[in-house]
Design a protein around this motif. Structure first.
Motif, short mmCIF file in Angstrom:
data_model
loop_
_atom_site.label_atom_id
_atom_site.label_comp_id
_atom_site.label_asym_id
_atom_site.label_seq_id
_atom_site.Cartn_x
_atom_site.Cartn_y
_atom_site.Cartn_z
N ILE A 82 -2.98 2.44 76.98
CA ILE A 82 -2.21 1.45 76.22
C ILE A 82 -1.05 2.13 75.47
N ASP A 83 -1.37 3.13 74.64
CA ASP A 83 -0.31 3.78 73.85
C ASP A 83 0.67 4.53 74.74
N ILE A 84 0.16 5.13 75.83
CA ILE A 84 1.04 5.88 76.73
C ILE A 84 2.04 4.93 77.39
N GLU A 85 1.50 3.83 77.92
CA GLU A 85 2.41 2.89 78.60
C GLU A 85 3.34 2.19 77.61
N LEU A 86 2.82 1.90 76.41
CA LEU A 86 3.68 1.29 75.39
C LEU A 86 4.82 2.24 75.02
N GLY A 87 4.51 3.53 74.94
CA GLY A 87 5.54 4.53 74.66
C GLY A 87 6.64 4.48 75.70
N VAL B 287 5.50 -8.70 64.45
CA VAL B 287 5.67 -8.24 63.07
C VAL B 287 4.45 -7.47 62.55
N GLU B 288 3.26 -7.94 62.90
CA GLU B 288 2.07 -7.26 62.38
C GLU B 288 1.85 -5.88 63.01
N TYR B 289 2.43 -5.66 64.18
CA TYR B 289 2.22 -4.38 64.86
C TYR B 289 3.46 -3.48 64.77
N ARG B 290 4.44 -3.92 63.94
CA ARG B 290 5.71 -3.21 63.92
C ARG B 290 5.53 -1.70 63.68
N HIS B 291 4.84 -1.36 62.61
CA HIS B 291 4.76 0.08 62.30
C HIS B 291 3.86 0.83 63.29
N TYR B 292 2.86 0.14 63.79
CA TYR B 292 2.01 0.75 64.83
C TYR B 292 2.90 1.18 66.01
N LEU B 293 3.81 0.28 66.41
CA LEU B 293 4.71 0.59 67.54
C LEU B 293 5.74 1.66 67.15
N GLU B 294 6.21 1.60 65.91
CA GLU B 294 7.17 2.63 65.46
C GLU B 294 6.54 4.02 65.56
N ARG B 295 5.27 4.10 65.22
CA ARG B 295 4.62 5.41 65.26
C ARG B 295 4.49 5.91 66.69
N ILE B 296 4.22 4.98 67.62
CA ILE B 296 4.16 5.39 69.04
C ILE B 296 5.54 5.89 69.47
N LEU B 297 6.57 5.14 69.08
CA LEU B 297 7.93 5.50 69.51
C LEU B 297 8.34 6.87 68.95
#
Ligand SMILES: [Zn+2]
Length: 593
Positions: A107-112, A128-138
Protein backbone atom coordinates in the motif's frame (compact mmCIF):
# COMPACT_ATOMS: atom_id res chain seq x y z
CA UNK A 1 -9.89 -8.16 46.73
CA UNK A 2 -6.79 -5.96 46.99
CA UNK A 3 -4.96 -8.37 44.71
CA UNK A 4 -7.63 -8.14 42.04
CA UNK A 5 -7.42 -4.39 41.93
CA UNK A 6 -3.78 -4.61 40.97
CA UNK A 7 -4.30 -7.16 38.20
CA UNK A 8 -5.78 -6.14 34.90
CA UNK A 9 -8.81 -7.70 33.25
CA UNK A 10 -7.91 -8.52 29.65
CA UNK A 11 -11.23 -10.24 28.93
CA UNK A 12 -12.70 -6.87 27.88
CA UNK A 13 -10.49 -6.92 24.78
CA UNK A 14 -12.36 -9.80 23.15
CA UNK A 15 -15.80 -11.41 23.07
CA UNK A 16 -14.38 -14.84 23.80
CA UNK A 17 -11.11 -15.56 25.61
CA UNK A 18 -10.90 -19.20 24.49
CA UNK A 19 -7.51 -19.67 22.74
CA UNK A 20 -9.22 -21.34 19.77
CA UNK A 21 -11.44 -18.31 19.30
CA UNK A 22 -8.47 -15.90 19.45
CA UNK A 23 -6.58 -18.07 16.96
CA UNK A 24 -9.59 -18.03 14.63
CA UNK A 25 -9.64 -14.21 14.78
CA UNK A 26 -5.94 -14.05 13.94
CA UNK A 27 -6.48 -16.39 10.97
CA UNK A 28 -9.38 -14.23 9.79
CA UNK A 29 -7.19 -11.15 10.10
CA UNK A 30 -4.64 -12.63 7.70
CA UNK A 31 -7.34 -13.87 5.30
CA UNK A 32 -9.00 -10.45 5.17
CA UNK A 33 -5.65 -8.69 4.65
CA UNK A 34 -4.91 -11.03 1.75
CA UNK A 35 -8.35 -10.29 0.32
CA UNK A 36 -7.63 -6.57 0.46
CA UNK A 37 -4.30 -7.23 -1.25
CA UNK A 38 -5.99 -9.21 -4.02
CA UNK A 39 -8.39 -6.35 -4.57
CA UNK A 40 -5.82 -3.52 -4.75
CA UNK A 41 -2.34 -4.91 -5.49
CA UNK A 42 -0.78 -3.30 -8.61
CA UNK A 43 -3.89 -1.14 -8.96
CA UNK A 44 -3.09 1.77 -6.65
CA UNK A 45 -1.56 3.80 -9.51
CA UNK A 46 -5.00 3.99 -11.11
CA UNK A 47 -6.86 5.18 -7.99
CA UNK A 48 -8.45 8.60 -7.64
CA UNK A 49 -8.79 10.42 -4.30
CA UNK A 50 -11.94 8.55 -3.36
CA UNK A 51 -10.31 5.23 -4.25
CA UNK A 52 -7.31 6.02 -2.04
CA UNK A 53 -9.59 6.90 0.83
CA UNK A 54 -11.53 3.65 0.45
CA UNK A 55 -8.30 1.68 0.49
CA UNK A 56 -6.92 3.40 3.59
CA UNK A 57 -10.26 3.19 5.38
CA UNK A 58 -10.45 -0.55 4.64
CA UNK A 59 -6.98 -1.01 6.08
CA UNK A 60 -7.88 1.01 9.19
CA UNK A 61 -11.09 -0.98 9.62
CA UNK A 62 -9.08 -4.23 9.60
CA UNK A 63 -6.69 -2.86 12.22
CA UNK A 64 -9.57 -1.94 14.50
CA UNK A 65 -11.54 -5.14 13.92
CA UNK A 66 -8.73 -7.45 14.99
CA UNK A 67 -6.93 -5.20 17.46
CA UNK A 68 -8.59 -6.85 20.46
CA UNK A 69 -7.35 -10.35 19.59
CA UNK A 70 -3.85 -9.07 18.84
CA UNK A 71 -3.60 -7.13 22.09
CA UNK A 72 -5.08 -10.01 24.07
CA UNK A 73 -2.33 -12.33 22.85
CA UNK A 74 0.47 -9.80 23.39
CA UNK A 75 -0.66 -8.59 26.81
CA UNK A 76 -1.44 -12.05 28.20
CA UNK A 77 2.14 -12.96 27.43
CA UNK A 78 3.60 -9.80 28.97
CA UNK A 79 1.55 -10.46 32.08
CA UNK A 80 2.72 -14.04 32.35
CA UNK A 81 5.47 -15.24 30.03
CA UNK A 82 5.74 -18.62 31.77
CA UNK A 83 2.16 -19.60 30.91
CA UNK A 84 2.11 -22.01 27.96
CA UNK A 85 -1.19 -20.80 26.53
CA UNK A 86 -0.03 -17.19 26.67
CA UNK A 87 3.25 -18.16 25.03
CA UNK A 88 1.45 -19.91 22.18
CA UNK A 89 -0.98 -17.05 21.68
CA UNK A 90 1.80 -14.50 21.59
CA UNK A 91 3.61 -16.61 19.05
CA UNK A 92 0.46 -16.87 16.95
CA UNK A 93 0.08 -13.07 17.13
CA UNK A 94 3.63 -12.54 15.91
CA UNK A 95 3.16 -14.90 12.99
CA UNK A 96 -0.18 -13.34 12.05
CA UNK A 97 1.20 -9.78 12.32
CA UNK A 98 4.11 -10.64 10.04
CA UNK A 99 1.75 -12.04 7.42
CA UNK A 100 -0.59 -9.07 7.84
CA UNK A 101 2.31 -6.65 7.37
CA UNK A 102 3.64 -8.53 4.35
CA UNK A 103 0.22 -8.63 2.70
CA UNK A 104 -0.31 -4.90 3.07
CA UNK A 105 3.24 -3.58 2.56
CA UNK A 106 2.38 -2.79 -1.05
CA UNK A 107 0.00 0.00 0.00
CA UNK A 108 2.59 2.60 1.07
CA UNK A 109 4.99 1.60 -1.71
CA UNK A 110 2.39 1.94 -4.43
CA UNK A 111 0.98 5.12 -2.87
CA UNK A 112 4.51 6.55 -2.93
CA UNK A 113 4.73 5.83 -6.66
CA UNK A 114 1.36 7.42 -7.32
CA UNK A 115 2.04 10.53 -5.20
CA UNK A 116 5.44 11.05 -6.86
CA UNK A 117 3.54 11.58 -10.11
CA UNK A 118 0.45 13.30 -8.71
CA UNK A 119 1.34 15.10 -5.48
CA UNK A 120 -1.75 17.29 -5.86
CA UNK A 121 -3.87 14.34 -4.64
CA UNK A 122 -2.64 15.13 -1.14
CA UNK A 123 -4.61 18.41 -1.17
CA UNK A 124 -7.83 16.75 -2.33
CA UNK A 125 -10.55 17.52 0.26
CA UNK A 126 -11.71 13.88 0.07
CA UNK A 127 -8.38 12.88 1.63
CA UNK A 128 -8.31 15.52 4.31
CA UNK A 129 -8.08 13.01 7.15
CA UNK A 130 -5.16 11.21 5.51
CA UNK A 131 -3.35 14.33 4.34
CA UNK A 132 -0.36 14.12 6.66
CA UNK A 133 -0.18 10.35 6.39
CA UNK A 134 0.28 10.81 2.63
CA UNK A 135 2.71 13.71 3.10
CA UNK A 136 4.92 11.46 5.17
CA UNK A 137 4.91 8.80 2.45
CA UNK A 138 5.78 11.43 -0.15
CA UNK A 139 8.69 12.73 1.96
CA UNK A 140 10.26 9.25 1.77
CA UNK A 141 9.78 8.79 -1.98
CA UNK A 142 12.87 10.66 -3.24
CA UNK A 143 15.03 8.41 -1.04
CA UNK A 144 13.67 5.07 -2.16
CA UNK A 145 15.66 2.91 -4.55
CA UNK A 146 14.51 0.41 -7.13
CA UNK A 147 13.03 -2.87 -5.91
CA UNK A 148 16.13 -4.88 -6.85
CA UNK A 149 18.42 -2.35 -5.15
CA UNK A 150 16.31 -2.46 -2.00
CA UNK A 151 16.59 -6.25 -2.00
CA UNK A 152 20.32 -6.07 -2.44
CA UNK A 153 20.57 -3.70 0.52
CA UNK A 154 18.60 -6.09 2.72
CA UNK A 155 20.95 -8.89 1.69
CA UNK A 156 24.18 -6.94 2.29
CA UNK A 157 22.91 -5.63 5.66
CA UNK A 158 22.19 -9.10 6.99
CA UNK A 159 25.91 -9.88 7.11
CA UNK A 160 27.03 -6.28 7.32
CA UNK A 161 25.71 -3.59 9.65
CA UNK A 162 23.14 -5.92 11.23
CA UNK A 163 25.91 -8.34 12.17
CA UNK A 164 27.82 -5.54 13.95
CA UNK A 165 24.65 -4.62 15.81
CA UNK A 166 24.15 -8.23 16.88
CA UNK A 167 27.76 -8.55 17.95
CA UNK A 168 27.44 -5.56 20.27
CA UNK A 169 24.28 -6.83 21.97
CA UNK A 170 25.65 -10.40 22.18
CA UNK A 171 28.78 -9.11 23.85
CA UNK A 172 26.78 -7.28 26.51
CA UNK A 173 24.45 -10.19 27.16
CA UNK A 174 27.10 -12.92 27.34
CA UNK A 175 30.01 -11.33 29.27
CA UNK A 176 30.29 -11.49 33.04
CA UNK A 177 31.85 -8.91 35.34
CA UNK A 178 33.65 -9.37 38.61
CA UNK A 179 33.73 -7.08 41.62
CA UNK A 180 34.10 -7.26 45.34
CA UNK A 181 31.02 -7.13 47.56
CA UNK A 182 31.51 -7.21 51.33
CA UNK A 183 34.99 -8.66 50.95
CA UNK A 184 33.93 -11.43 48.55
CA UNK A 185 34.50 -11.58 44.81
CA UNK A 186 31.25 -11.80 42.88
CA UNK A 187 30.76 -12.42 39.17
CA UNK A 188 27.59 -11.14 37.50
CA UNK A 189 26.04 -10.73 34.06
CA UNK A 190 25.60 -7.23 32.61
CA UNK A 191 21.88 -7.06 33.44
CA UNK A 192 22.64 -7.67 37.11
CA UNK A 193 25.70 -5.50 37.60
CA UNK A 194 24.09 -2.40 36.09
CA UNK A 195 21.46 -2.73 38.83
CA UNK A 196 24.22 -1.60 41.20
CA UNK A 197 24.69 1.73 39.38
CA UNK A 198 21.91 3.18 41.53
CA UNK A 199 22.82 1.44 44.76
CA UNK A 200 22.74 3.67 47.86
CA UNK A 201 26.27 2.35 48.58
CA UNK A 202 28.73 4.68 46.86
CA UNK A 203 31.62 2.22 46.80
CA UNK A 204 29.46 -0.42 45.08
CA UNK A 205 28.32 2.06 42.46
CA UNK A 206 31.93 2.99 41.76
CA UNK A 207 33.20 -0.59 41.59
CA UNK A 208 30.35 -1.74 39.37
CA UNK A 209 31.09 0.94 36.79
CA UNK A 210 34.82 0.44 37.06
CA UNK A 211 34.41 -3.28 36.38
CA UNK A 212 32.04 -2.90 33.41
CA UNK A 213 33.89 -0.11 31.60
CA UNK A 214 37.28 -1.66 32.17
CA UNK A 215 36.07 -4.84 30.44
CA UNK A 216 34.50 -2.87 27.62
CA UNK A 217 37.74 -0.97 27.08
CA UNK A 218 39.71 -4.19 26.69
CA UNK A 219 37.82 -4.90 23.47
CA UNK A 220 38.32 -1.44 22.03
CA UNK A 221 39.26 -2.84 18.62
CA UNK A 222 35.90 -4.57 18.36
CA UNK A 223 33.90 -1.44 19.24
CA UNK A 224 35.89 0.87 17.01
CA UNK A 225 35.55 -1.54 14.06
CA UNK A 226 31.81 -1.80 14.67
CA UNK A 227 31.19 1.94 14.94
CA UNK A 228 33.40 2.65 11.93
CA UNK A 229 31.54 0.10 9.81
CA UNK A 230 28.10 1.28 10.89
CA UNK A 231 28.93 4.97 10.34
CA UNK A 232 30.69 4.49 7.02
CA UNK A 233 27.85 2.31 5.80
CA UNK A 234 25.48 5.15 6.69
CA UNK A 235 27.61 7.68 4.79
CA UNK A 236 27.38 5.39 1.77
CA UNK A 237 23.61 5.03 2.20
CA UNK A 238 23.25 8.82 2.46
CA UNK A 239 24.93 9.09 -0.93
CA UNK A 240 22.81 6.35 -2.52
CA UNK A 241 19.53 7.47 -0.98
CA UNK A 242 20.23 11.18 -1.44
CA UNK A 243 19.86 12.03 2.24
CA UNK A 244 21.50 15.46 2.37
CA UNK A 245 22.99 15.05 5.86
CA UNK A 246 23.69 12.16 8.21
CA UNK A 247 20.62 13.24 10.20
CA UNK A 248 18.16 13.46 7.29
CA UNK A 249 16.92 9.87 7.58
CA UNK A 250 16.06 10.30 11.23
CA UNK A 251 14.42 13.70 10.65
CA UNK A 252 12.11 12.06 8.11
CA UNK A 253 11.31 9.15 10.42
CA UNK A 254 10.60 11.48 13.34
CA UNK A 255 8.56 13.86 11.21
CA UNK A 256 10.61 16.92 12.23
CA UNK A 257 12.81 19.47 10.46
CA UNK A 258 16.43 20.40 10.79
CA UNK A 259 15.69 23.99 11.91
CA UNK A 260 13.73 22.78 14.94
CA UNK A 261 16.48 20.40 16.03
CA UNK A 262 19.14 23.05 15.50
CA UNK A 263 17.31 25.52 17.69
CA UNK A 264 16.67 22.81 20.29
CA UNK A 265 20.37 21.89 20.47
CA UNK A 266 21.45 25.54 20.60
CA UNK A 267 19.16 26.04 23.59
CA UNK A 268 20.76 23.06 25.30
CA UNK A 269 24.28 24.41 24.73
CA UNK A 270 23.24 27.85 25.97
CA UNK A 271 21.98 26.39 29.24
CA UNK A 272 24.66 23.95 30.32
CA UNK A 273 25.40 26.25 33.30
CA UNK A 274 21.89 25.62 34.65
CA UNK A 275 22.43 21.86 34.45
CA UNK A 276 25.85 22.15 36.09
CA UNK A 277 24.35 24.29 38.87
CA UNK A 278 21.92 21.48 39.58
CA UNK A 279 24.80 18.98 39.77
CA UNK A 280 26.54 21.22 42.29
CA UNK A 281 23.42 21.41 44.45
CA UNK A 282 23.01 17.66 44.26
CA UNK A 283 26.63 17.27 45.39
CA UNK A 284 25.83 19.44 48.43
CA UNK A 285 22.78 17.30 49.19
CA UNK A 286 25.02 14.26 49.09
CA UNK A 287 27.69 15.90 51.25
CA UNK A 288 30.24 15.62 48.46
CA UNK A 289 32.63 18.30 47.18
CA UNK A 290 31.79 17.22 43.63
CA UNK A 291 29.64 14.52 42.02
CA UNK A 292 31.44 11.60 40.41
CA UNK A 293 29.94 9.96 37.32
CA UNK A 294 28.63 7.17 39.54
CA UNK A 295 26.69 9.71 41.66
CA UNK A 296 24.77 11.30 38.81
CA UNK A 297 21.74 9.03 39.22
CA UNK A 298 22.28 7.99 42.80
CA UNK A 299 19.48 8.42 45.31
CA UNK A 300 19.92 11.04 48.02
CA UNK A 301 21.38 9.49 51.19
CA UNK A 302 18.79 11.24 53.39
CA UNK A 303 15.72 10.43 51.28
CA UNK A 304 12.70 9.56 53.43
CA UNK A 305 11.68 5.91 53.15
CA UNK A 306 8.10 6.87 52.39
CA UNK A 307 6.04 4.23 50.60
CA UNK A 308 2.69 4.51 48.87
CA UNK A 309 0.03 1.83 49.06
CA UNK A 310 -1.68 1.09 45.73
CA UNK A 311 -4.80 2.99 46.76
CA UNK A 312 -2.75 6.02 47.85
CA UNK A 313 -0.93 6.08 44.53
CA UNK A 314 -4.28 5.82 42.78
CA UNK A 315 -5.61 8.78 44.74
CA UNK A 316 -2.55 10.96 44.08
CA UNK A 317 -2.40 10.19 40.37
CA UNK A 318 -6.14 10.59 39.82
CA UNK A 319 -6.23 13.94 41.57
CA UNK A 320 -3.09 15.15 39.77
CA UNK A 321 -4.79 14.61 36.41
CA UNK A 322 -8.24 15.64 37.68
CA UNK A 323 -7.00 19.02 38.88
CA UNK A 324 -5.66 19.76 35.41
CA UNK A 325 -8.85 18.67 33.63
CA UNK A 326 -12.03 16.96 34.77
CA UNK A 327 -12.17 14.67 31.74
CA UNK A 328 -8.58 13.57 32.34
CA UNK A 329 -9.48 12.78 35.94
CA UNK A 330 -12.50 10.73 34.84
CA UNK A 331 -10.49 8.73 32.32
CA UNK A 332 -7.81 7.96 34.89
CA UNK A 333 -10.51 6.91 37.36
CA UNK A 334 -11.89 4.62 34.64
CA UNK A 335 -8.49 3.05 34.03
CA UNK A 336 -8.37 1.87 37.66
CA UNK A 337 -12.07 1.14 37.97
CA UNK A 338 -12.21 -0.97 34.79
CA UNK A 339 -8.99 -2.71 35.77
CA UNK A 340 -6.83 -1.69 32.86
CA UNK A 341 -3.68 -1.51 34.98
CA UNK A 342 -1.52 -4.39 36.06
CA UNK A 343 0.66 -3.38 39.00
CA UNK A 344 1.08 -6.66 40.82
CA UNK A 345 4.64 -7.88 41.29
CA UNK A 346 4.89 -11.51 40.21
CA UNK A 347 7.17 -13.99 38.53
CA UNK A 348 6.96 -14.32 34.76
CA UNK A 349 5.76 -10.76 34.27
CA UNK A 350 7.59 -8.52 31.79
CA UNK A 351 9.98 -6.09 33.47
CA UNK A 352 9.75 -2.33 33.11
CA UNK A 353 6.59 -0.38 32.51
CA UNK A 354 4.53 -0.04 29.40
CA UNK A 355 1.30 1.38 28.00
CA UNK A 356 -0.48 -0.36 25.16
CA UNK A 357 -3.08 1.66 23.30
CA UNK A 358 -6.47 0.06 22.71
CA UNK A 359 -7.95 2.10 19.89
CA UNK A 360 -11.10 0.02 19.43
CA UNK A 361 -11.94 0.53 23.10
CA UNK A 362 -10.77 4.18 22.95
CA UNK A 363 -8.61 3.43 25.93
CA UNK A 364 -5.36 1.66 26.87
CA UNK A 365 -3.76 -0.96 29.13
CA UNK A 366 -0.87 -0.24 31.46
CA UNK A 367 1.66 -2.65 32.92
CA UNK A 368 4.19 -2.03 35.70
CA UNK A 369 5.58 -3.84 38.74
CA UNK A 370 4.42 -1.65 41.58
CA UNK A 371 6.66 -1.68 44.66
CA UNK A 372 5.25 1.35 46.44
CA UNK A 373 8.28 3.61 46.08
CA UNK A 374 7.85 7.21 45.03
CA UNK A 375 9.49 6.40 41.69
CA UNK A 376 6.79 3.74 41.16
CA UNK A 377 4.11 6.39 41.61
CA UNK A 378 5.93 8.47 39.00
CA UNK A 379 6.05 5.52 36.62
CA UNK A 380 2.32 5.01 37.10
CA UNK A 381 1.58 8.68 36.37
CA UNK A 382 3.87 8.45 33.32
CA UNK A 383 2.20 5.39 31.80
CA UNK A 384 -1.26 6.78 32.53
CA UNK A 385 -0.26 9.91 30.62
CA UNK A 386 0.31 7.66 27.61
CA UNK A 387 -3.16 6.23 28.29
CA UNK A 388 -4.66 9.76 28.24
CA UNK A 389 -2.93 10.33 24.89
CA UNK A 390 -4.62 7.17 23.58
CA UNK A 391 -8.02 8.20 24.95
CA UNK A 392 -7.84 11.49 23.07
CA UNK A 393 -6.22 10.32 19.83
CA UNK A 394 -8.41 7.25 19.39
CA UNK A 395 -11.55 9.42 19.73
CA UNK A 396 -10.39 11.98 17.17
CA UNK A 397 -8.34 9.99 14.67
CA UNK A 398 -8.26 7.03 12.32
CA UNK A 399 -5.82 4.28 13.35
CA UNK A 400 -3.39 5.40 10.62
CA UNK A 401 -3.11 8.72 12.46
CA UNK A 402 -2.40 7.17 15.85
CA UNK A 403 1.24 6.26 15.18
CA UNK A 404 2.78 9.16 17.04
CA UNK A 405 6.51 9.78 16.44
CA UNK A 406 8.94 9.72 19.33
CA UNK A 407 9.38 13.50 19.62
CA UNK A 408 5.73 13.95 20.62
CA UNK A 409 4.85 10.48 21.94
CA UNK A 410 6.03 11.36 25.46
CA UNK A 411 3.97 14.54 25.76
CA UNK A 412 1.08 13.12 27.78
CA UNK A 413 3.34 10.98 29.95
CA UNK A 414 5.95 13.61 30.88
CA UNK A 415 3.29 16.26 31.36
CA UNK A 416 1.51 13.89 33.74
CA UNK A 417 4.70 13.51 35.76
CA UNK A 418 4.83 17.28 36.21
CA UNK A 419 1.19 17.34 37.32
CA UNK A 420 2.03 14.68 39.89
CA UNK A 421 5.05 16.71 41.01
CA UNK A 422 2.81 19.69 41.62
CA UNK A 423 0.48 17.57 43.80
CA UNK A 424 3.26 15.88 45.76
CA UNK A 425 5.13 19.13 46.41
CA UNK A 426 1.97 20.73 47.80
CA UNK A 427 1.62 17.91 50.31
CA UNK A 428 5.30 17.44 51.20
CA UNK A 429 5.75 18.10 54.91
CA UNK A 430 9.52 18.01 55.34
CA UNK A 431 12.36 19.50 53.33
CA UNK A 432 13.76 15.98 52.78
CA UNK A 433 10.49 14.96 51.13
CA UNK A 434 10.61 18.03 48.90
CA UNK A 435 14.20 17.29 47.97
CA UNK A 436 13.39 13.68 47.08
CA UNK A 437 10.60 14.82 44.71
CA UNK A 438 12.65 17.54 43.04
CA UNK A 439 15.66 15.27 42.58
CA UNK A 440 13.50 12.66 40.80
CA UNK A 441 12.27 15.33 38.39
CA UNK A 442 15.60 17.05 37.88
CA UNK A 443 17.58 13.83 37.49
CA UNK A 444 15.24 12.76 34.73
CA UNK A 445 15.47 16.18 33.11
CA UNK A 446 19.27 16.13 33.39
CA UNK A 447 19.55 12.77 31.70
CA UNK A 448 17.07 13.33 28.89
CA UNK A 449 17.85 16.96 28.10
CA UNK A 450 21.58 17.19 28.83
CA UNK A 451 23.34 13.85 29.17
CA UNK A 452 21.58 12.51 26.09
CA UNK A 453 22.57 15.71 24.26
CA UNK A 454 26.22 14.73 24.73
CA UNK A 455 25.40 11.62 22.68
CA UNK A 456 23.82 13.73 19.95
CA UNK A 457 26.92 15.94 19.76
CA UNK A 458 29.14 12.85 19.76
CA UNK A 459 27.27 11.19 16.91
CA UNK A 460 27.41 14.42 14.93
CA UNK A 461 31.17 14.62 15.51
CA UNK A 462 31.68 11.06 14.19
CA UNK A 463 30.25 12.13 10.82
CA UNK A 464 32.21 15.38 10.83
CA UNK A 465 35.39 13.37 11.43
CA UNK A 466 34.60 10.97 8.57
CA UNK A 467 33.92 13.90 6.28
CA UNK A 468 37.32 15.36 7.18
CA UNK A 469 38.94 12.07 6.23
CA UNK A 470 39.86 10.98 9.76
CA UNK A 471 40.19 7.29 10.52
CA UNK A 472 37.93 6.30 13.42
CA UNK A 473 40.15 4.19 15.63
CA UNK A 474 39.36 3.76 19.32
CA UNK A 475 41.62 6.60 20.41
CA UNK A 476 40.03 9.06 17.99
CA UNK A 477 36.55 7.99 19.03
CA UNK A 478 37.47 8.39 22.71
CA UNK A 479 38.61 11.94 22.03
CA UNK A 480 35.37 12.77 20.25
CA UNK A 481 33.34 11.29 23.10
CA UNK A 482 35.26 13.23 25.78
CA UNK A 483 34.87 16.47 23.82
CA UNK A 484 31.09 16.01 23.56
CA UNK A 485 30.76 14.92 27.18
CA UNK A 486 32.82 17.83 28.50
CA UNK A 487 30.91 20.36 26.44
CA UNK A 488 27.77 19.42 28.39
CA UNK A 489 29.18 18.65 31.83
CA UNK A 490 31.97 21.22 32.07
CA UNK A 491 33.96 20.58 35.22
CA UNK A 492 30.90 19.70 37.32
CA UNK A 493 31.61 15.94 37.33
CA UNK A 494 34.60 13.84 38.34
CA UNK A 495 34.90 10.96 35.85
CA UNK A 496 36.48 7.54 36.30
CA UNK A 497 39.17 7.23 33.65
CA UNK A 498 37.51 4.12 32.17
CA UNK A 499 34.41 6.21 31.40
CA UNK A 500 36.18 7.28 28.20
CA UNK A 501 34.73 3.98 26.97
CA UNK A 502 31.18 5.13 27.66
CA UNK A 503 30.33 5.15 23.93
CA UNK A 504 31.09 1.42 23.59
CA UNK A 505 28.06 0.20 25.55
CA UNK A 506 25.33 2.40 24.04
CA UNK A 507 23.37 0.16 21.67
CA UNK A 508 21.97 3.19 19.77
CA UNK A 509 25.25 3.75 17.97
CA UNK A 510 25.18 0.26 16.53
CA UNK A 511 21.58 0.03 15.36
CA UNK A 512 21.67 -0.92 11.71
CA UNK A 513 20.10 1.60 9.35
CA UNK A 514 18.99 4.01 12.00
CA UNK A 515 21.18 6.92 13.01
CA UNK A 516 20.51 9.75 15.45
CA UNK A 517 18.29 7.86 17.80
CA UNK A 518 18.98 10.27 20.65
CA UNK A 519 17.69 13.79 19.98
CA UNK A 520 13.98 12.80 20.20
CA UNK A 521 14.55 12.24 23.96
CA UNK A 522 15.98 15.75 24.26
CA UNK A 523 13.11 17.13 22.18
CA UNK A 524 10.42 15.34 24.18
CA UNK A 525 11.82 16.44 27.54
CA UNK A 526 12.32 20.10 26.74
CA UNK A 527 9.09 20.27 24.72
CA UNK A 528 7.04 19.16 27.73
CA UNK A 529 8.86 21.42 30.18
CA UNK A 530 8.16 24.31 27.78
CA UNK A 531 4.49 23.35 27.51
CA UNK A 532 4.21 23.05 31.28
CA UNK A 533 5.77 26.50 31.68
CA UNK A 534 3.16 27.91 29.29
CA UNK A 535 0.43 26.17 31.29
CA UNK A 536 1.71 27.82 34.47
CA UNK A 537 1.65 31.20 32.73
CA UNK A 538 -1.58 30.86 30.79
CA UNK A 539 -3.62 28.91 33.33
CA UNK A 540 -6.92 27.27 32.27
CA UNK A 541 -6.75 28.64 28.73
CA UNK A 542 -3.81 26.30 28.11
CA UNK A 543 -5.82 23.13 28.86
CA UNK A 544 -7.65 22.90 25.50
CA UNK A 545 -4.35 23.50 23.71
CA UNK A 546 -2.72 20.45 25.28
CA UNK A 547 -5.83 18.40 24.59
CA UNK A 548 -5.84 19.46 20.93
CA UNK A 549 -2.18 18.54 20.63
CA UNK A 550 -2.71 15.06 22.06
CA UNK A 551 -5.94 14.48 20.15
CA UNK A 552 -4.18 15.21 16.85
CA UNK A 553 -2.18 11.98 17.12
CA UNK A 554 0.07 11.80 14.07
CA UNK A 555 -2.41 13.59 11.80
CA UNK A 556 -0.13 16.64 11.79
CA UNK A 557 3.62 17.13 12.10
CA UNK A 558 4.97 18.44 15.42
CA UNK A 559 5.85 21.64 13.56
CA UNK A 560 2.33 22.11 12.22
CA UNK A 561 0.72 21.27 15.56
CA UNK A 562 2.93 23.71 17.41
CA UNK A 563 2.36 26.49 14.89
CA UNK A 564 -1.41 26.08 15.23
CA UNK A 565 -1.14 26.35 18.98
CA UNK A 566 1.08 29.41 18.74
CA UNK A 567 4.54 27.95 19.46
CA UNK A 568 7.49 28.16 17.11
CA UNK A 569 9.80 25.14 17.35
CA UNK A 570 12.41 26.85 15.19
CA UNK A 571 12.71 29.69 17.68
CA UNK A 572 14.99 29.28 20.67
CA UNK A 573 12.60 31.44 22.71
CA UNK A 574 10.09 28.56 22.71
CA UNK A 575 12.63 26.04 23.99
CA UNK A 576 13.90 28.54 26.55
CA UNK A 577 10.46 28.29 28.25
CA UNK A 578 11.43 24.73 29.15
CA UNK A 579 14.70 25.93 30.67
CA UNK A 580 12.83 28.55 32.71
CA UNK A 581 10.71 25.76 34.19
CA UNK A 582 13.81 23.70 34.98
CA UNK A 583 15.39 26.77 36.55
CA UNK A 584 12.37 27.21 38.81
CA UNK A 585 12.73 23.62 40.05
CA UNK A 586 16.47 24.13 40.61
CA UNK A 587 15.77 27.28 42.62
CA UNK A 588 13.13 25.47 44.69
CA UNK A 589 15.70 22.80 45.48
CA UNK A 590 18.33 25.41 46.32
CA UNK A 591 15.96 27.00 48.84
CA UNK A 592 15.79 23.71 50.77
CA UNK A 593 19.54 23.69 51.45
ZN1 LIG B 1 6.92 6.87 28.02
Amino acid sequence: MVKNEMVWDLSQLVDNVEPASIQKQLDDMVTEAEKLRAEYHSKVAGLDAKGIRNLLESKDALTLKFEGAVRYGQLSYMANSTDDTAKQLNDAVRRAMTKFGQALAFIDIELGGLLALKASLIRDPVLVEYRHYLERILRRVPHMLSESEEQLIIAKDRNGVSAWELLQSDWLSTRTFTMEIEGKKKTMPYGEIIGLYQSPNRELRKQARQSVFESLGKDDIVWASAIRAVCEDHVEMCRLRKWSTAMTQSLIENDVDEEAIESLMKTILNNTKLYQTYLKIKAQLMDLPKLADYDLLAPLPKSPEKTYAWMDARKEVTSAYGEFDEQFGNWIHDMYEKRRLDGEVRKGKASGAWCSPWMAGKSAFVLQSYNGRMTDVYTQAHELGHAIHSHLASRAQKPSNCEVGSCVAETGSLFGELLLTECLLKKAKTKEEKQAILVIVLDEFSVSAFQVSARVLFEQSLYDAIRQGQFLDAETINKLWLAARNKINGDAVEWLDVLKWDWTRTPHYYIANYRFYNYPYVFAQLFVFALYRLYKEQGRSFVPKLKALLAAGSSKSPHELSTELGFDLTNEAFWQNGMRQAEEFVQMLERTL
